[in-house]
Design an enzyme around this catalytic site. Structure first.
Site, PDB file in Angstrom:
ATOM      1  CD  GLU A   1      -2.432  -6.576  -1.095  1.00 41.54           C
ATOM      2  OE1 GLU A   1      -1.417  -5.845  -1.211  1.00 41.54           O
ATOM      3  OE2 GLU A   1      -3.555  -6.252  -1.478  1.00 41.54           O
TER       4      GLU A   1
ATOM      5  CE  LYS B   1      -7.149  -7.212  -1.412  1.00 37.38           C
ATOM      6  NZ  LYS B   1      -7.135  -6.229  -2.519  1.00 37.38           N
TER       7      LYS B   1
ATOM      8  CE  LYS C   1      -1.547  -2.131  -0.991  1.00 39.91           C
ATOM      9  NZ  LYS C   1      -2.216  -3.264  -1.640  1.00 39.91           N
TER      10      LYS C   1
ATOM     11  CD  GLU D   1      -0.870   1.896  -4.432  1.00 35.89           C
ATOM     12  OE1 GLU D   1      -0.631   0.710  -4.135  1.00 35.89           O
ATOM     13  OE2 GLU D   1      -1.887   2.496  -4.029  1.00 35.89           O
TER      14      GLU D   1
ATOM     15  CG  ASN E   1      -3.445   0.623  -7.158  1.00 36.22           C
ATOM     16  OD1 ASN E   1      -4.050  -0.256  -7.783  1.00 36.22           O
ATOM     17  ND2 ASN E   1      -3.689   0.875  -5.877  1.00 36.22           N
TER      18      ASN E   1
ATOM     19  CD  GLU F   1       0.956  -1.364  -6.361  1.00 37.28           C
ATOM     20  OE1 GLU F   1       2.086  -0.923  -6.078  1.00 37.28           O
ATOM     21  OE2 GLU F   1      -0.091  -0.923  -5.845  1.00 37.28           O
ATOM     22  CB  SER F   2      -5.055  -3.333  -8.748  1.00 40.57           C
ATOM     23  OG  SER F   2      -4.726  -2.933  -7.426  1.00 40.57           O
TER      24      SER F   2
END
Length: 270
Positions: free
Chosen positions: A61, A63, A123, A172, A193, A223-224
């Site tokens: 990603e 970001k 995103k 998500e 997530n 994710e994350s």
């Protein structure tokens, strides 16, 4: 448009700001014009296939900032980042395009995608069909849908529109209830997530708790909060097909080296 009520959470504040911005942009650029843009867009790259390669598939990603950390990476060069992350093995890119809270832009997405061969996910906080057309007109290969931000009917309609255009969205979820709603809407790529979007707390246990509820014929993305090769290896064994990693890479002095460390085990690791 959405059944999501404004309760003052971070997600609510972002959605409120995005709705105002999208309303303005729709007046400037009508959907009809975007549809012409879709016809002129570069050919789609298969996002679903990219997430299902053998091995550890990292959706890297780009970001620049986040609500929880502020500025993450400055200067921010989406072309150099995209090229270096592709070179060491990213299966696809996720590019933040929300400007106020994440300092992203559609230009970042376009510029990064032109310089690489792998698929690119948009995103953002998408709640309007206009944004789906906008995503493809700007060469995105997929887009994010956040179940917590959408009513059931709208979620189903946005998934269907994405498929009509040729894009399979990443849907998500964060809870079992949201997972059930995603299934009911027909989601095929499910992102768990580990970050609670209402509190911004992160717990990787969320992925392990929900993976058994995701059918084998769906693509599962964690994710994350993923920071080590061991994290990815354990989640892969649990059943995940791919892993979205953003902050960990963007905070690293050398994001490509950080991604390489995630993909390649060190002595003594799994």
């Amino acid at each position: 448009m959405s059944a999501h009520a404004n309760t003052g959470t971070v997600l609510d504040r972002i959605l409120e700001a995005r709705r105002a911005e999208v309303d303005h942009r729709k007046r400037v650029l009508p959907e009809t014009a975007l549809k012409y843009g879709v016809k002129a867009a570069t050919p789609l790259r298969d996002f679903s296939v990219a997430l299902c390669r053998d091995g550890l598939n990292v959706l890297a990603e780009l970001k620049p900032a986040s609500p929880s950390r502020g500025v993450i990476r400055e200067p921010f060069d989406p072309v150099a980042l995209g090229q270096s992350l592709e070179a060491v093995g990213a299966c696809a890119l996720s590019v933040l395009t929300e400007g106020e809270f994440f300092r992203g832009s559609l230009k970042n997405l376009r510029d990064a995608r032109k310089s690489i061969q792998i698929p690119v996910l948009r995103k953002d906080f998408i709640f309007d069909p206009w944004q789906v057309w906008e995503s493809r007109a700007n060469d995105a290969d997929s887009f994010l849908l956040i179940v917590a931000a959408l009513g059931d009917g709208l979620l189903r309609d946005l998934i269907a529109l994405g498929r009509e255009i040729g894009m399979e969205p990443l849907v998500e979820i964060h809870t079992a209830e949201e997972l059930d709603r995603a299934f009911a809407a027909g989601a095929r790529i499910l992102g768990v997530n580990n970050r609670d979007l209402k509190t911004l707390t992160v717990d990787v246990k969320t992925s392990f708790q929900l993976i058994d509820r995701i059918p084998d014929d769906c693509i599962a993305v964690s994710e994350s909060g993923l920071r080590t090769h061991d994290d990815l290896a354990k989640l892969r064994v649990a059943g995940f097909d791919a892993f979205l990693v953003g902050t960990h890479l963007m905070l690293a002095p050398d994001p490509a080296a950080a991604l390489s460390s995630l993909l390649i085990s060190s002595p003594g690791t799994l």
